[in-house]
Scaffold this active site. Structure first.
Site, PDB file in Angstrom:
ATOM      1  N   LYS A  73     -27.150  -3.521 -26.140  1.00  0.00           N
ATOM      2  CA  LYS A  73     -26.035  -3.252 -27.049  1.00  0.00           C
ATOM      3  C   LYS A  73     -24.731  -3.823 -26.479  1.00  0.00           C
ATOM      4  O   LYS A  73     -24.678  -4.226 -25.307  1.00  0.00           O
ATOM      5  CB  LYS A  73     -25.907  -1.744 -27.264  1.00  0.00           C
ATOM      6  CG  LYS A  73     -27.122  -1.095 -27.945  1.00  0.00           C
ATOM      7  CD  LYS A  73     -26.836   0.387 -28.214  1.00  0.00           C
ATOM      8  CE  LYS A  73     -28.063   1.113 -28.723  1.00  0.00           C
ATOM      9  NZ  LYS A  73     -27.769   2.528 -29.054  1.00  0.00           N
ATOM     10  N   TYR A  86     -29.191   0.025 -38.698  1.00  0.00           N
ATOM     11  CA  TYR A  86     -29.184   1.493 -38.613  1.00  0.00           C
ATOM     12  C   TYR A  86     -29.229   2.159 -39.997  1.00  0.00           C
ATOM     13  O   TYR A  86     -28.758   3.284 -40.141  1.00  0.00           O
ATOM     14  CB  TYR A  86     -27.942   1.958 -37.843  1.00  0.00           C
ATOM     15  CG  TYR A  86     -28.063   1.776 -36.340  1.00  0.00           C
ATOM     16  CD1 TYR A  86     -29.065   2.427 -35.620  1.00  0.00           C
ATOM     17  CD2 TYR A  86     -27.169   0.973 -35.641  1.00  0.00           C
ATOM     18  CE1 TYR A  86     -29.188   2.267 -34.242  1.00  0.00           C
ATOM     19  CE2 TYR A  86     -27.276   0.817 -34.254  1.00  0.00           C
ATOM     20  CZ  TYR A  86     -28.287   1.475 -33.568  1.00  0.00           C
ATOM     21  OH  TYR A  86     -28.401   1.318 -32.206  1.00  0.00           O
ATOM     22  N   PHE A 120     -21.880  10.190 -37.957  1.00  0.00           N
ATOM     23  CA  PHE A 120     -21.485   9.230 -36.925  1.00  0.00           C
ATOM     24  C   PHE A 120     -21.782   7.786 -37.313  1.00  0.00           C
ATOM     25  O   PHE A 120     -21.506   6.866 -36.536  1.00  0.00           O
ATOM     26  CB  PHE A 120     -22.153   9.568 -35.587  1.00  0.00           C
ATOM     27  CG  PHE A 120     -23.664   9.594 -35.614  1.00  0.00           C
ATOM     28  CD1 PHE A 120     -24.401   8.421 -35.468  1.00  0.00           C
ATOM     29  CD2 PHE A 120     -24.355  10.785 -35.777  1.00  0.00           C
ATOM     30  CE1 PHE A 120     -25.791   8.440 -35.488  1.00  0.00           C
ATOM     31  CE2 PHE A 120     -25.751  10.813 -35.799  1.00  0.00           C
ATOM     32  CZ  PHE A 120     -26.468   9.630 -35.650  1.00  0.00           C
ATOM     33  N   ARG A 146     -39.760   2.470 -24.819  1.00  0.00           N
ATOM     34  CA  ARG A 146     -38.912   3.646 -25.054  1.00  0.00           C
ATOM     35  C   ARG A 146     -38.806   4.494 -23.790  1.00  0.00           C
ATOM     36  O   ARG A 146     -37.742   5.035 -23.485  1.00  0.00           O
ATOM     37  CB  ARG A 146     -39.471   4.488 -26.208  1.00  0.00           C
ATOM     38  CG  ARG A 146     -39.384   3.818 -27.569  1.00  0.00           C
ATOM     39  CD  ARG A 146     -37.990   3.849 -28.158  1.00  0.00           C
ATOM     40  NE  ARG A 146     -37.562   5.184 -28.517  1.00  0.00           N
ATOM     41  CZ  ARG A 146     -36.501   5.453 -29.278  1.00  0.00           C
ATOM     42  NH1 ARG A 146     -35.753   4.467 -29.762  1.00  0.00           N
ATOM     43  NH2 ARG A 146     -36.168   6.687 -29.555  1.00  0.00           N
ATOM     44  N   THR A 158     -32.463   9.255 -26.046  1.00  0.00           N
ATOM     45  CA  THR A 158     -31.267   8.864 -26.798  1.00  0.00           C
ATOM     46  C   THR A 158     -30.018   9.391 -26.097  1.00  0.00           C
ATOM     47  O   THR A 158     -29.011   8.688 -25.971  1.00  0.00           O
ATOM     48  CB  THR A 158     -31.336   9.439 -28.237  1.00  0.00           C
ATOM     49  OG1 THR A 158     -32.562   9.012 -28.831  1.00  0.00           O
ATOM     50  CG2 THR A 158     -30.170   8.975 -29.070  1.00  0.00           C
ATOM     51  N   ARG A 175     -31.159   4.123 -19.391  1.00  0.00           N
ATOM     52  CA  ARG A 175     -30.044   5.005 -19.768  1.00  0.00           C
ATOM     53  C   ARG A 175     -29.733   6.013 -18.659  1.00  0.00           C
ATOM     54  O   ARG A 175     -28.565   6.355 -18.434  1.00  0.00           O
ATOM     55  CB  ARG A 175     -30.368   5.710 -21.086  1.00  0.00           C
ATOM     56  CG  ARG A 175     -30.311   4.758 -22.284  1.00  0.00           C
ATOM     57  CD  ARG A 175     -30.945   5.374 -23.506  1.00  0.00           C
ATOM     58  NE  ARG A 175     -30.757   4.563 -24.705  1.00  0.00           N
ATOM     59  CZ  ARG A 175     -31.394   4.785 -25.846  1.00  0.00           C
ATOM     60  NH1 ARG A 175     -32.263   5.775 -25.933  1.00  0.00           N
ATOM     61  NH2 ARG A 175     -31.164   4.018 -26.894  1.00  0.00           N
ATOM     62  N   ASN A 195     -25.011   4.055 -24.982  1.00  0.00           N
ATOM     63  CA  ASN A 195     -26.258   4.222 -24.223  1.00  0.00           C
ATOM     64  C   ASN A 195     -27.000   2.906 -23.975  1.00  0.00           C
ATOM     65  O   ASN A 195     -28.208   2.885 -23.802  1.00  0.00           O
ATOM     66  CB  ASN A 195     -27.143   5.306 -24.851  1.00  0.00           C
ATOM     67  CG  ASN A 195     -27.551   4.985 -26.270  1.00  0.00           C
ATOM     68  OD1 ASN A 195     -27.271   3.902 -26.779  1.00  0.00           O
ATOM     69  ND2 ASN A 195     -28.226   5.914 -26.920  1.00  0.00           N
TER      70      ASN A 195
HETATM   71  P1  RTP Z   1     -31.289   3.451 -30.824  1.00  0.00           P
HETATM   72  O1  RTP Z   1     -31.771   3.401 -32.261  1.00  0.00           O
HETATM   73  O2  RTP Z   1     -29.908   2.948 -30.638  1.00  0.00           O
HETATM   74  O3  RTP Z   1     -32.298   2.868 -29.876  1.00  0.00           O
HETATM   75  O4  RTP Z   1     -31.252   4.965 -30.414  1.00  0.00           O
HETATM   76  P2  RTP Z   1     -32.346   6.055 -30.640  1.00  0.00           P
HETATM   77  O5  RTP Z   1     -33.487   5.552 -31.468  1.00  0.00           O
HETATM   78  O6  RTP Z   1     -32.688   6.591 -29.282  1.00  0.00           O
HETATM   79  O7  RTP Z   1     -31.519   7.129 -31.462  1.00  0.00           O
HETATM   80  P3  RTP Z   1     -31.142   7.182 -33.023  1.00  0.00           P
HETATM   81  O8  RTP Z   1     -31.371   8.562 -33.460  1.00  0.00           O
HETATM   82  O9  RTP Z   1     -31.809   6.066 -33.774  1.00  0.00           O
HETATM   83  O10 RTP Z   1     -29.560   6.928 -32.990  1.00  0.00           O
HETATM   84  C1  RTP Z   1     -29.049   5.642 -32.908  1.00  0.00           C
HETATM   85  C2  RTP Z   1     -27.834   5.623 -32.011  1.00  0.00           C
HETATM   86  O11 RTP Z   1     -26.778   6.348 -32.637  1.00  0.00           O
HETATM   87  C3  RTP Z   1     -25.995   7.003 -31.663  1.00  0.00           C
HETATM   88  N1  RTP Z   1     -25.948   8.424 -31.989  1.00  0.00           N
HETATM   89  N2  RTP Z   1     -24.832   9.095 -32.058  1.00  0.00           N
HETATM   90  N3  RTP Z   1     -22.900  11.158 -32.386  1.00  0.00           N
HETATM   91  C4  RTP Z   1     -24.183  11.440 -32.543  1.00  0.00           C
HETATM   92  O12 RTP Z   1     -24.567  12.549 -32.817  1.00  0.00           O
HETATM   93  C5  RTP Z   1     -25.159  10.362 -32.369  1.00  0.00           C
HETATM   94  N4  RTP Z   1     -26.450  10.466 -32.515  1.00  0.00           N
HETATM   95  C6  RTP Z   1     -26.956   9.220 -32.259  1.00  0.00           C
HETATM   96  C7  RTP Z   1     -26.634   6.771 -30.309  1.00  0.00           C
HETATM   97  O13 RTP Z   1     -25.927   5.722 -29.661  1.00  0.00           O
HETATM   98  C8  RTP Z   1     -28.039   6.310 -30.668  1.00  0.00           C
HETATM   99  O14 RTP Z   1     -28.568   5.433 -29.691  1.00  0.00           O
END
Ligand code: RTP
Length: 155
Positions: free
Chosen positions: A16, A56, A64, A92, A98, A109, A119
């Site tokens: 990122k 996303y 967010f 993963r 996350t 991370r 992250n």
């Molecule tokens: P990523 O898609 O970036 O690999 O992350 P992930 O699957 O581990 O988590 P995901 O639920 O898909 O969330 C994507 C990214 O959004 C940010 N986030 N912010 N403020 C909040 O509550 C929140 N929750 C998630 C994080 O940067 C996450 O990696």
């Protein structure tokens, strides 16, 4: 090539904008190479807000989301297609959770991040999302190569 469940399973990984600016591209790639995985697609892209929102899209209803899109399009990212046995799940695990606080030291991370919204890297979380994200970020396709080294990694 690329079929989930084979030694040529493929996943999409992205360093990122924060990982790029902090100089972690090489370290992240090296971790996957050293483990035995193959880098079969690699490029740097500065995503537009539209690309970030598409990536996303499943989070579009979250509060967010606007901040996430802004951040993901705030600088260049490194797109990677990584190939190998169980790479979606193992990738993963190598990323960590996350939430950086929940990420074990030794994971990317867990070693390099503190805040949820910074992250460092992204990795596909299922065969379906890997196929979808690889099509989105590598519409031109990736490279099939080097099957000869497989006997040094797989029994
Ligand atoms: P990523 O898609 O970036 O690999 O992350 P992930 O699957 O581990 O988590 P995901 O639920 O898909 O969330 C994507 C990214 O959004 C940010 N986030 N912010 N403020 C909040 O509550 C929140 N929750 C998630 C994080 O940067 C996450 O990696």
């Amino acid at each position: 090539w690329g079929k989930a469940g084979t030694n040529q399973e493929r996943t999409f990984l992205a360093v990122k904008p924060d990982g790029v600016q902090r100089g972690l591209i090489g370290d992240i790639i090296a971790r996957f190479e050293k483990r035995g995985y193959k880098i079969v697609g690699l490029k740097m892209i500065w995503p537009t807000e539209e690309m970030a929102a598409a990536h996303y899209a499943d989070l579009s209803k979250k509060p967010f989301f606007p901040g996430l899109v802004k951040f993901f399009s705030s600088g260049p990212i490194v797109c990677l297609c990584i190939e190998g046995k169980d790479v979606i799940k193992q990738g993963r695990q190598m990323l960590g959770e996350t939430q950086p606080l929940a990420s074990k030291p030794g994971s990317i991370r867990g070693d390099y991040s503190i805040d949820l919204g910074r992250n460092i890297c992204h990795g596909s979380d299922s065969p379906e999302s890997a196929a979808h994200e690889l099509k989105m970020w590598f519409p031109e396709g990736v490279n099939d190569w080097n099957k000869a080294v497989d006997s040094w990694v797989y029994e």
